[in-house]
Design an enzyme around this catalytic site. Structure first.
Site, mmCIF file in Angstrom:
data_model
loop_
_atom_site.group_PDB
_atom_site.id
_atom_site.type_symbol
_atom_site.label_atom_id
_atom_site.label_comp_id
_atom_site.label_asym_id
_atom_site.label_seq_id
_atom_site.Cartn_x
_atom_site.Cartn_y
_atom_site.Cartn_z
ATOM 1 N N TYR A 169 1.110 -1.330 -0.003
ATOM 2 C CA TYR A 169 -0.143 -0.055 -0.054
ATOM 3 C C TYR A 169 0.879 1.013 0.213
ATOM 4 C CZ TYR A 169 -3.396 3.620 1.630
ATOM 5 O OH TYR A 169 -4.359 4.121 1.728
ATOM 6 N N ASP A 208 -2.352 -1.082 -4.075
ATOM 7 C CA ASP A 208 -2.764 0.131 -4.792
ATOM 8 C C ASP A 208 -1.631 1.297 -4.295
ATOM 9 O OD1 ASP A 208 -3.129 2.763 -4.624
ATOM 10 O OD2 ASP A 208 -4.610 2.284 -2.409
ATOM 11 N N HIS A 307 -12.383 1.529 -3.564
ATOM 12 C CA HIS A 307 -11.175 0.218 -5.027
ATOM 13 C C HIS A 307 -12.288 -1.177 -5.265
ATOM 14 C CE1 HIS A 307 -7.529 2.878 -4.354
ATOM 15 N NE2 HIS A 307 -8.236 3.201 -2.950
#
Length: 316
Positions: A169, A208, A307
């Site tokens: 992330y 991500d 998302h």
């Protein structure tokens, strides 16, 4: 507003009843959302293994999924754990779990999967990752070996016989780009880390990444360029440098000209319904694994976060 100054005649008992009704209404709303998400997951049309094959004709036997869940507790209230059983991937990486390692609810475990957690040691309810794996990894490590980065709980690495899986992330540069300088430091240090892994075994890197690499990767490139986190020259150049060191963005490799495929939509302005989005979530492979690639795509119909899940299928 003729009644704006009218004195309330509610008693304490009335207020208590009103509060109870509010709680009930909130619970009912959460239940409705959970039912809707479960329905969306159940009606997703293609959870079965892809029929696409490698360039030399091999079928997929390894499926991976990555999803920024935007908070594990809220995600679970929406019955999103059902996605794990429906997708039936071999490995899942969840990002932005926002939960300390010792506070993970027992309900978050899924039968048939080994689970591993990495949380921020600096801020409660911040960042964090989880890894679910059908096969027990040889080893699991946390972070990239740089203290100022690792305290935020942003990387988890699982080693298997033939490859590493790296879930990440990546830091957001923030509103008004207040963390852009830090993000550049991260990109430099992370590149060193992932190159070192790649020197030992090929890498499957996902999560991500907080960057829309190309103009095709977001709906409104002109109005966001060098103004919005995720679409500055510095962030895009950082990702380009990583790819230039022997890695490939799998979705763009398979679909170089496909437009309006996104993995993130802000909750504001009904952006998801309008498909005003960004592609911020990626599967990246060491180049020598490209001959194993069958499919890389997004589950855009699956709700439950701002998302959507992304998947990658390989013949290993």
């Amino acid at each position: 507003m003729p009644n704006a100054k009218r004195k309330s005649t509610r008693t304490k008992e009335d207020n208590g009843e009103s509060k109870a009704k509010k709680v009930k209404t909130t619970s009912e709303a959460e239940s409705a959302v959970a039912e809707k998400v479960a329905d969306d997951i159940a009606t997703e049309t293609n959870f079965s293994p892809t029929e696409k094959k490698t360039s030399d004709g091999r079928s997929s036997n390894l499926k991976l999924s990555a999803w920024n869940v935007g908070g594990l507790r809220a995600w679970m209230k929406k019955d999103c754990l059902s996605y794990i059983t429906q997708e039936d991937a071999d490995i899942y990486i969840l990002q932005e779990t926002k939960i300390p390692n010792d506070k993970v609810p027992k309900e978050a475990k899924v039968e048939g999967y080994y689970t591993y957690w990495n949380a921020s040691t600096e801020k409660a309810g911040y960042a964090g990752l989880a890894l679910y794996s059908k096969e027990k990894p040889i080893n699991v490590t946390y972070g990239i070996g740089v203290e100022k980065h690792d305290k935020e709980g942003r990387v988890i690495v699982a080693e298997y016989e033939k490859y590493y899986v790296v879930g990440a992330y990546i830091p957001n540069s923030g509103r008004k780009l207040v963390r852009l300088e830090y993000r550049q430091e991260w990109d430099t240090d992370f590149l060193t880390f992932i190159k070192d892994l790649d020197s030992k075994k090929p890498v499957i890197f996902c999560g991500d990444l907080n960057v829309a690499h190309l103009e095709i990767d977001l709906k409104n490139p002109k109005s966001n360029k060098n103004k919005t986190a995720g679409f500055t020259d510095q962030e895009r150049d950082g990702f380009t440098k990583l790819l230039d060191e022997g890695f490939t963005d799998t979705f763009r490799h398979l679909y170089p000209e496909t437009e309006e495929m996104y993995s993130f939509w802000t909750y504001m302005g009904n952006c998801r319904a309008k498909n005003v989005g960004w592609r911020l979530d990626y599967f990246v492979l060491s180049n020598r694994l490209l001959t194993n690639l069958c499919e890389s795509t997004m589950r855009t119909k699956v709700m439950g976060s701002d998302h959507c899940p992304i998947i990658c299928e390989l013949a290993m």
